[in-house]
Design a protein around this motif. Structure first.
Motif, PDB file in Angstrom:
ATOM      1  N   ILE A 229       0.834  -1.213   0.000  1.00 44.63           N
ATOM      2  CA  ILE A 229       0.000   0.000   0.000  1.00 44.63           C
ATOM      3  C   ILE A 229       0.861   1.251   0.000  1.00 44.63           C
ATOM      4  O   ILE A 229       0.561   2.232  -0.700  1.00 44.63           O
ATOM      5  N   TRP A 230       1.950   1.264   0.790  1.00 39.48           N
ATOM      6  CA  TRP A 230       2.829   2.437   0.826  1.00 39.48           C
ATOM      7  C   TRP A 230       3.446   2.715  -0.541  1.00 39.48           C
ATOM      8  O   TRP A 230       3.526   3.862  -0.973  1.00 39.48           O
ATOM      9  N   THR A 231       3.897   1.659  -1.204  1.00 40.29           N
ATOM     10  CA  THR A 231       4.510   1.839  -2.517  1.00 40.29           C
ATOM     11  C   THR A 231       3.475   2.271  -3.550  1.00 40.29           C
ATOM     12  O   THR A 231       3.773   3.081  -4.433  1.00 40.29           O
ATOM     13  N   TRP A 232       2.278   1.741  -3.452  1.00 39.11           N
ATOM     14  CA  TRP A 232       1.215   2.120  -4.388  1.00 39.11           C
ATOM     15  C   TRP A 232       0.940   3.620  -4.323  1.00 39.11           C
ATOM     16  O   TRP A 232       0.725   4.269  -5.338  1.00 39.11           O
ATOM     17  N   ASN A 233       0.938   4.188  -3.132  1.00 40.14           N
ATOM     18  CA  ASN A 233       0.588   5.593  -2.950  1.00 40.14           C
ATOM     19  C   ASN A 233       1.750   6.554  -3.181  1.00 40.14           C
ATOM     20  O   ASN A 233       1.545   7.769  -3.074  1.00 40.14           O
ATOM     21  N   GLU A 234       2.938   6.059  -3.452  1.00 41.15           N
ATOM     22  CA  GLU A 234       4.088   6.940  -3.660  1.00 41.15           C
ATOM     23  C   GLU A 234       3.916   7.744  -4.952  1.00 41.15           C
ATOM     24  O   GLU A 234       3.407   7.232  -5.949  1.00 41.15           O
ATOM     25  N   PHE A 235       4.395   8.978  -4.891  1.00 34.99           N
ATOM     26  CA  PHE A 235       4.177   9.869  -6.028  1.00 34.99           C
ATOM     27  C   PHE A 235       5.462  10.539  -6.521  1.00 34.99           C
ATOM     28  O   PHE A 235       5.725  10.566  -7.733  1.00 34.99           O
ATOM     29  N   LEU A 236       6.275  11.068  -5.621  1.00 34.02           N
ATOM     30  CA  LEU A 236       7.396  11.914  -6.032  1.00 34.02           C
ATOM     31  C   LEU A 236       8.451  11.137  -6.812  1.00 34.02           C
ATOM     32  O   LEU A 236       8.852  11.542  -7.918  1.00 34.02           O
ATOM     33  N   ILE A 237       8.907  10.033  -6.278  1.00 35.22           N
ATOM     34  CA  ILE A 237       9.960   9.262  -6.943  1.00 35.22           C
ATOM     35  C   ILE A 237       9.469   8.643  -8.257  1.00 35.22           C
ATOM     36  O   ILE A 237      10.175   8.718  -9.279  1.00 35.22           O
ATOM     37  N   PRO A 238       8.286   8.033  -8.323  1.00 31.77           N
ATOM     38  CA  PRO A 238       7.805   7.571  -9.640  1.00 31.77           C
ATOM     39  C   PRO A 238       7.634   8.705 -10.637  1.00 31.77           C
ATOM     40  O   PRO A 238       7.877   8.518 -11.837  1.00 31.77           O
ATOM     41  N   LEU A 239       7.223   9.885 -10.178  1.00 29.31           N
ATOM     42  CA  LEU A 239       7.085  11.025 -11.084  1.00 29.31           C
ATOM     43  C   LEU A 239       8.438  11.446 -11.647  1.00 29.31           C
ATOM     44  O   LEU A 239       8.540  11.854 -12.815  1.00 29.31           O
ATOM     45  N   THR A 240       9.496  11.323 -10.848  1.00 29.43           N
ATOM     46  CA  THR A 240      10.835  11.751 -11.276  1.00 29.43           C
ATOM     47  C   THR A 240      11.514  10.731 -12.166  1.00 29.43           C
ATOM     48  O   THR A 240      12.184  11.096 -13.137  1.00 29.43           O
ATOM     49  N   PHE A 241      11.337   9.451 -11.863  1.00 26.54           N
ATOM     50  CA  PHE A 241      12.108   8.421 -12.558  1.00 26.54           C
ATOM     51  C   PHE A 241      11.326   7.708 -13.659  1.00 26.54           C
ATOM     52  O   PHE A 241      11.920   6.936 -14.411  1.00 26.54           O
ATOM     53  N   LEU A 242      10.026   7.908 -13.745  1.00 30.04           N
ATOM     54  CA  LEU A 242       9.223   7.279 -14.790  1.00 30.04           C
ATOM     55  C   LEU A 242       8.588   8.382 -15.631  1.00 30.04           C
ATOM     56  O   LEU A 242       7.451   8.790 -15.409  1.00 30.04           O
ATOM     57  N   VAL A 243       9.345   8.865 -16.609  1.00 33.44           N
ATOM     58  CA  VAL A 243       8.898  10.020 -17.388  1.00 33.44           C
ATOM     59  C   VAL A 243       8.092   9.623 -18.612  1.00 33.44           C
ATOM     60  O   VAL A 243       7.281  10.413 -19.096  1.00 33.44           O
TER      61      VAL A 243
END
Length: 300
Positions: A229-243
């Protein structure tokens, strides 16, 4: 010489009375119990209000929203917002990316946490306290402080804009917390069980997988659910590394879509509802496992 034979007195069958069932009296609820119950109901309603608003506005047309606002029920079921968001962002692809990343992080983080905690909590390595402090400090670092070093590192190794970069980052972050938690649990592990397994000829590796892991399975299940659940809700790092659009997760797709085009409130609510439903289903499926794992430590 005469012998006397003692005769047994005649026995009469006495019907046995049926055992009385013991009825435990339920404890009467006091005034404080009712107060706690009322407070819990109010908190539950406050938590449910945002979800209800999202659910109502997801099936409301823009015209109904402009006339009645967010609290009024829709006059008719309007599904164009859900359909538009589903097709515009290719939601099945984003859903698979989130499930793959969250599931891989949960499994790898729990595995690494078990290995680290087994060495620290049961193996009793030197400087155990300082190692746990380092793991705790690593878990407390803000993600903003990690962006540039990680961005430069994954650029060099060719993993930028790759789901495995996010998996590696969150596996390390989540396993730091898992190691800190499991080390305290394994530090109180019964030594008699370990000694009995050792006397039976079991090595350290076999003791880990045949003794320690089965006994601590409720705690590991809780960690697995929380990591997902914690990983599902993550936003900043996926936004930066998955362009690229093909690698984005559900939270990133929702935010990028909102910034890319002018969206109405009903479509925004529909996107939030679609992003919330998978985690809600996951929680309902593993609710009993989560409850057992949390209450396992309360019963010795």
């Amino acid at each position: 010489m005469s012998t006397t034979i003692a005769r047994k007195p005649p026995t009469t069958d006495v019907p046995q009375q049926p055992a009385r069932k013991l009825h435990r009296q339920k404890p009467k609820k006091t005034a404080s119990d009712w107060v706690i119950l009322v407070v819990a109901i109010i908190i539950g309603l406050l938590i449910a209000v945002p979800f209800l608003l999202i659910l109502i506005n997801s099936f409301k047309s823009p015209g109904d929203y402009n006339q009645g606002g967010p609290l009024q029920l829709p006059t008719h079921v309007y599904t164009d917002g859900i359909v538009n968001f589903w097709n515009r962002v290719n939601f099945p692809e984003k859903l698979w990316n989130s499930v793959f990343i969250s599931g891989a992080v949960a499994i790898f983080a729990v595995l690494i946490s078990v290995l680290n905690a087994y060495a620290i909590g049961i193996g009793r390595v030197k400087a155990r306290t300082w190692i746990l402090v380092l793991f705790l400090l690593a878990n407390m670092l803000p993600q903003e402080a990690l962006l540039y070093p990680l961005y430069f590192m994954f650029k060099q190794v060719g993993l930028y804009d790759n789901p495995w970069s996010v998996i590696i980052i969150f596996t390390v972050i989540q396993s730091a917390f898992g190691t800190y938690l499991l080390s305290s649990v394994y530090g109180t592990f019964p030594k008699e069980v370990l000694e009995a397994a050792s006397l039976d000829g079991a090595g350290r590796w076999r003791i880990l997988w045949r003794v320690v892991v089965p006994i601590s399975r409720p705690t590991l299940s809780v960690l697995l659910i929380f990591f997902f659940i914690w990983t599902w809700n993550e936003f900043l790092i996926p936004l930066t590394f998955l362009v690229s659009n093909d690698n984005q997760t559900v939270p990133v797709a929702i935010s990028v879509l909102q910034g890319d085009r002018l969206m109405d409130v009903t479509t925004t609510s529909a996107s939030a509802l679609l992003g919330l439903i998978p985690t809600l289903i996951f929680f309902l499926i593993f609710q009993r496992t989560l409850t057992r794992g949390i209450t396992a430590g309360a019963v010795k």
